[in-house]
Design an enzyme around this catalytic site. Sequence first.
Site, short mmCIF file in Angstrom:
data_model
loop_
_atom_site.label_atom_id
_atom_site.label_comp_id
_atom_site.label_asym_id
_atom_site.label_seq_id
_atom_site.Cartn_x
_atom_site.Cartn_y
_atom_site.Cartn_z
N HIS A 163 -13.17 -1.18 -3.35
CA HIS A 163 -12.37 -0.85 -2.17
C HIS A 163 -12.90 -1.63 -0.95
O HIS A 163 -12.97 -1.10 0.16
CB HIS A 163 -12.44 0.67 -1.91
CG HIS A 163 -11.15 1.25 -1.38
ND1 HIS A 163 -10.23 1.89 -2.16
CD2 HIS A 163 -10.65 1.28 -0.12
CE1 HIS A 163 -9.22 2.31 -1.42
NE2 HIS A 163 -9.44 1.94 -0.17
N SER A 169 0.83 -1.21 0.00
CA SER A 169 0.00 0.00 0.00
C SER A 169 0.86 1.26 0.00
O SER A 169 1.91 1.32 0.65
CB SER A 169 -0.90 0.00 1.24
OG SER A 169 -1.44 1.28 1.45
N LYS A 185 -6.79 0.18 -10.42
CA LYS A 185 -7.62 -0.49 -9.41
C LYS A 185 -8.81 0.38 -9.02
O LYS A 185 -8.64 1.56 -8.70
CB LYS A 185 -6.77 -0.78 -8.17
CG LYS A 185 -7.54 -1.38 -7.00
CD LYS A 185 -6.57 -1.84 -5.90
CE LYS A 185 -7.27 -2.45 -4.72
NZ LYS A 185 -7.77 -1.46 -3.76
N TYR A 226 -1.79 6.09 -4.84
CA TYR A 226 -2.87 7.04 -5.10
C TYR A 226 -2.20 8.22 -5.78
O TYR A 226 -1.03 8.52 -5.51
CB TYR A 226 -3.48 7.55 -3.79
CG TYR A 226 -4.24 6.51 -3.00
CD1 TYR A 226 -5.49 6.08 -3.41
CD2 TYR A 226 -3.71 5.99 -1.81
CE1 TYR A 226 -6.21 5.15 -2.66
CE2 TYR A 226 -4.41 5.06 -1.07
CZ TYR A 226 -5.66 4.64 -1.49
OH TYR A 226 -6.35 3.72 -0.76
N THR A 264 -4.64 3.18 -7.73
CA THR A 264 -6.01 3.12 -7.21
C THR A 264 -6.73 4.41 -7.56
O THR A 264 -6.28 5.50 -7.20
CB THR A 264 -5.98 2.90 -5.68
OG1 THR A 264 -5.28 1.69 -5.43
CG2 THR A 264 -7.39 2.80 -5.11
#
Length: 350
Positions: free
Chosen positions: A241, A102, A217, A126, A152
């Site tokens: 999510h 992440s 994603k 992100y 994402t």
Amino acid sequence: VFEISSLEEEARARLDPVRFAYVSLAAGDSVTSNLAAWQDLRLRPRMLRDVRTVSTATNLLGRPCKSPILVAPTAMHRLAWEEGELATARGAAKAGAIYVVSAQATTSIEDIAEEAPTGPRWMQAYMMRDRGLTRAMLERAAAVGCAAVVLTVDSPGFPHKRTAGRRPLNENFRLPNLLPDDEAPDVEEMVPNYAADLTFDDLADIRAWTGLPLAVKGVLQGADAARCIDAGADAVVVSNHGGRLVPDCIATATALAEVVESVAGRGEVYVDGGIRSGADVLKALAVGARAVMVGRPVWWGLAAGGDEGVFAVLDTLRAELERTMALCGVSAVGDIANDLVCSARRRSIT
Ligand SMILES: Cc1cc2nc3c(=O)[nH]c(=O)nc-3n(C[C@H](O)[C@H](O)[C@H](O)COP(=O)(O)O)c2cc1C
């Protein structure tokens, strides 16, 4: 027998309630709807096939891997276990599973790479308002051998309303891949710092930053998936999510077939959200996903037993997939096809 369902209770018992609430967080009933949609799909086993040897091995983005079950990117593993992402990395490497780290990991990507040098790894990002932060993070990930980027796109920045009286998750953590080491993250301030102006037009540039394969994603519509591929993405992840963002969101098992159809083999399609058993994995692959990602169960395993817990979750799911494949007359991932699945209500999903 190791039960994934009992692990959630184990994690609940071990974790501070605020931390457990963080991992359980849901938007309306979107989590239950993800789970129910996999249950609504039923397997149609083939009989009289030679299943003396069954293999879960596959190829993802051009590289061989042991199973189509990946660790979904989930934030802040130090909330679950003291060693955080280092334990996750060891558990995933032992299971031979791809670990998608992440952007909000509480351990640097360099330390993770050093801890589990042979573990296959992808990096999630992100897009921050300050795009340079995202770019710098992805370049660091590429430098230590991450094999793909997972962007994402389901969390555009929006102004945050502070929740009065809400306790912080932990003031002592750092997000060393995203922020300078001496900067303590304000978790409530993270989302407003995500870009709200990210579009399909940005994908080619992002891919060019590292030259690594790009998976987008958070896609839930077939037309969006096709546009991602047209714009240069190598893969899409059908994801809501984990049901955490949009209330009354379409379940990922429901969204998957349309995305598979729109991508039409021009890129890889993965899915996550509510995958809790080897049967769920087989259903996802039968609908047309190339792989699945697993979020909360890995987090629960980490909270329950560190690297051993992570390994147990991934190895159990892989072994369940292998056994379910055998029972369904399938000996290789490449033999999994649409005939193996149907709606609980109709004979076939097509
Ligand atoms: C505690 C938690 C943290 C998460 N953090 C991230 C994240 O940092 N980046 C991201 O792309 N997705 C994040 N997700 C979403 C997961 O990648 C994944 O889509 C989801 O967990 C899949 O559903 P499942 O939990 O039912 O398996 C998070 C999910 C959870 C439960």
